[in-house]
Design a protein around this motif. Structure first.
Motif, short mmCIF file in Angstrom:
data_model
loop_
_atom_site.label_atom_id
_atom_site.label_comp_id
_atom_site.label_asym_id
_atom_site.label_seq_id
_atom_site.Cartn_x
_atom_site.Cartn_y
_atom_site.Cartn_z
N SER A 1 29.18 26.35 -26.48
CA SER A 1 28.61 26.78 -27.75
C SER A 1 28.28 25.61 -28.67
O SER A 1 27.34 25.68 -29.46
N TYR A 2 29.05 24.53 -28.57
CA TYR A 2 28.79 23.39 -29.45
C TYR A 2 28.99 22.10 -28.67
O TYR A 2 29.97 21.93 -27.95
N PHE A 3 28.02 21.19 -28.82
CA PHE A 3 28.08 19.88 -28.17
C PHE A 3 28.15 18.80 -29.24
O PHE A 3 27.28 18.74 -30.12
N TYR A 4 29.18 17.97 -29.19
CA TYR A 4 29.31 16.88 -30.15
C TYR A 4 28.45 15.72 -29.69
O TYR A 4 28.62 15.19 -28.58
N LEU A 5 27.52 15.29 -30.53
CA LEU A 5 26.61 14.21 -30.18
C LEU A 5 27.18 12.86 -30.57
O LEU A 5 27.58 12.64 -31.71
N PHE A 6 27.20 11.95 -29.61
CA PHE A 6 27.68 10.57 -29.80
C PHE A 6 26.47 9.65 -29.69
O PHE A 6 25.73 9.70 -28.72
N GLN A 7 26.25 8.81 -30.71
CA GLN A 7 25.09 7.92 -30.70
C GLN A 7 25.47 6.51 -31.12
O GLN A 7 26.28 6.32 -32.04
N LEU A 8 24.88 5.54 -30.45
CA LEU A 8 25.00 4.13 -30.84
C LEU A 8 23.61 3.53 -30.85
O LEU A 8 22.76 3.86 -30.01
N SER A 9 23.36 2.64 -31.79
CA SER A 9 22.05 2.00 -31.88
C SER A 9 21.93 0.83 -30.92
O SER A 9 20.95 0.09 -30.95
N TRP A 10 22.92 0.66 -30.04
CA TRP A 10 22.93 -0.47 -29.10
C TRP A 10 22.73 0.02 -27.66
O TRP A 10 23.31 1.00 -27.25
N GLY A 11 21.87 -0.70 -26.93
CA GLY A 11 21.66 -0.47 -25.52
C GLY A 11 21.63 -1.81 -24.81
O GLY A 11 21.80 -2.87 -25.43
N THR A 12 21.39 -1.80 -23.52
CA THR A 12 21.39 -3.04 -22.74
C THR A 12 20.31 -4.01 -23.22
O THR A 12 20.58 -5.20 -23.46
N LYS A 13 19.09 -3.52 -23.40
CA LYS A 13 17.99 -4.39 -23.80
C LYS A 13 18.12 -4.85 -25.25
O LYS A 13 17.86 -6.02 -25.57
N SER A 14 18.53 -3.94 -26.13
CA SER A 14 18.65 -4.33 -27.54
C SER A 14 19.78 -5.35 -27.72
O SER A 14 19.68 -6.23 -28.58
N THR A 15 20.83 -5.25 -26.92
CA THR A 15 21.90 -6.24 -26.98
C THR A 15 21.40 -7.59 -26.49
O THR A 15 21.67 -8.64 -27.10
N ALA A 16 20.65 -7.58 -25.39
CA ALA A 16 20.09 -8.83 -24.86
C ALA A 16 19.09 -9.45 -25.84
O ALA A 16 19.09 -10.67 -26.05
#
Length: 380
Positions: free
Chosen positions: A194-209
């Motif tokens: 019924s409910y999904f908690y959304l987890f988000q980060l502004s960091w990914g592999t390419k953005s970190t590199a």
């Protein structure tokens, strides 16, 4: 020692209950196609086609084998006419491939526009390009009423979780997809869908590199890149990762933390090439820590030649393993592996600090998760 370690990992895979095949392409010849489905996704980088054989199980959920997994980089989100044309042609071409080469009926081919495209189009006020692409695609495949859904982040993360995680692990697993530009995922906190908690980060592999390269300035040496990556990863952890994990409410609901995305596939493949047939590989924080250190300080030990020289068991399919290792190196260079594993480590460390007993998993074929969830919803 290696045999004992592999047996231990295999037992953990069985406990996890994952039933799909890890192969990105199989040589199986189908006399009929009642279980074949296809998903075509227009993403930020390009267009991806996934053809899967699906089998339903009420107790453990769907199991699937990847028959075909291919993509073509078109850079749609640059929103230029050449990239638009390339995307539209690839979109239609992959649709025709699903219909003609794999004999899949149109109603079992699912077509979507990813949340990454949606976000970028909204950010640049280019939503009309997305609408134009859908219209062009419908015209090319001669299906004016064809459903092409533009998914949002919440929907995409939920679909991935439902498609990747087996039913018997759905409500105690936190799934995080580490992408190129950002990371997203979440869990079901109330023991139902019924409910999904959304987890988000502004960091990914390419953005970190990219952030690391920027901080390197004129000094492009490996030593300086290593130093700056440490600063970038620590900054990401202190400014965003720690807070996001600690406020997620995952403890004590989520016993299992699963990671999908390119860096999860690459790490699992290079760490345990002998487990090539396993779509999910259990790991510890210390495993990934050693991987990051080795990628940084002894990169040649992850070369295809070196890894294959260590596989002495004649039962292993060395040709397939060799091909998969080469695929990893075709997608990731040393610095992107360093950046991705550094980000993976920082996320894992925060979950580890919250609950020492959590089990970590790397999912190697998470890219088709949304397809199986679509199928599950469609055939129920």
């Amino acid at each position: 020692m290696l045999k004992k370690q592999v047996l231990l990992l295999m037992s953990l895979v069985i406990m996890w209950g994952y039933q799909s095949s890890a192969q990105t392409s199989t040589q199986t010849k189908y006399t009929s196609v009642p279980d074949l489905y296809a998903g075509i996704e227009v993403g930020s980088k390009g267009v991806k086609l996934s053809v899967i054989e699906m089998k339903k199980n009420k107790e453990t959920g769907n199991s699937f084998s990847i028959v075909k997994d291919t993509s073509f980089n078109t850079d749609f989100i640059s929103f230029t006419q050449p990239t638009f044309d390339a995307t539209a042609n690839s979109f239609a071409g992959m649709f025709q491939t699903a219909l003609t080469k794999f004999n899949i009926p149109s109603k079992r081919v699912f077509t979507v526009i990813s949340s990454g495209v949606k976000i970028q189009a909204e950010k640049e006020n280019k939503k009309d390009w997305v609408e134009k692409l859908i219209k062009e695609f419908r015209s090319k495949v001669n299906e004016p009423q064809r459903k092409v859904e533009v998914v949002d982040v919440q929907q995409e993360a939920k679909l991935s979780h439902q498609g990747i995680v087996p039913v018997n692990r759905r409500y105690n697993t936190f799934l995080i997809d580490i992408g190129s530009g950002n990371s997203k995922g979440g869990f079901f906190p109330y023991g139902n869908d019924s409910y999904f908690y959304l987890f988000q980060l502004s960091w990914g592999t390419k953005s970190t590199a990219n952030a690391t390269e920027k901080m390197c300035g004129d000094d492009k040496s490996h030593e300086n890149y290593t130093r700056q990556l440490l600063r970038v990863a620590a900054g990401a952890e202190n400014s965003e990762i720690a807070y996001t994990v600690n406020t997620s409410g995952s403890y004590p609901v989520s016993d299992h933390i699963a990671f999908s995305g390119g860096i999860a596939w690459a790490t699992a493949t290079l760490l345990y090439p002998e487990l090539n047939n396993n779509p999910v590989v259990p790991v510890t924080y210390e495993d990934v820590e050693r991987f990051h250190k080795r990628v940084t300080e002894n990169y040649s030990s992850f070369s295809e030649t070196y890894l294959m020289s260590k596989l002495t068991n004649g039962k292993w399919d060395k040709k397939t393993i060799s091909t998969e290792i080469k695929r990893v190196h075709g997608v990731f260079d040393q610095r992107s592996l360093m950046a991705g594993s550094a980000l993976l480590l920082r996320i894992m460390r925060q979950f580890k600090s919250v609950n020492e007993a959590k089990q970590f998993y790397l999912i190697k074929n998470g890219q088709v998760g949304w397809v199986s969830a679509y199928v599950d919803n469609a055939v129920d």
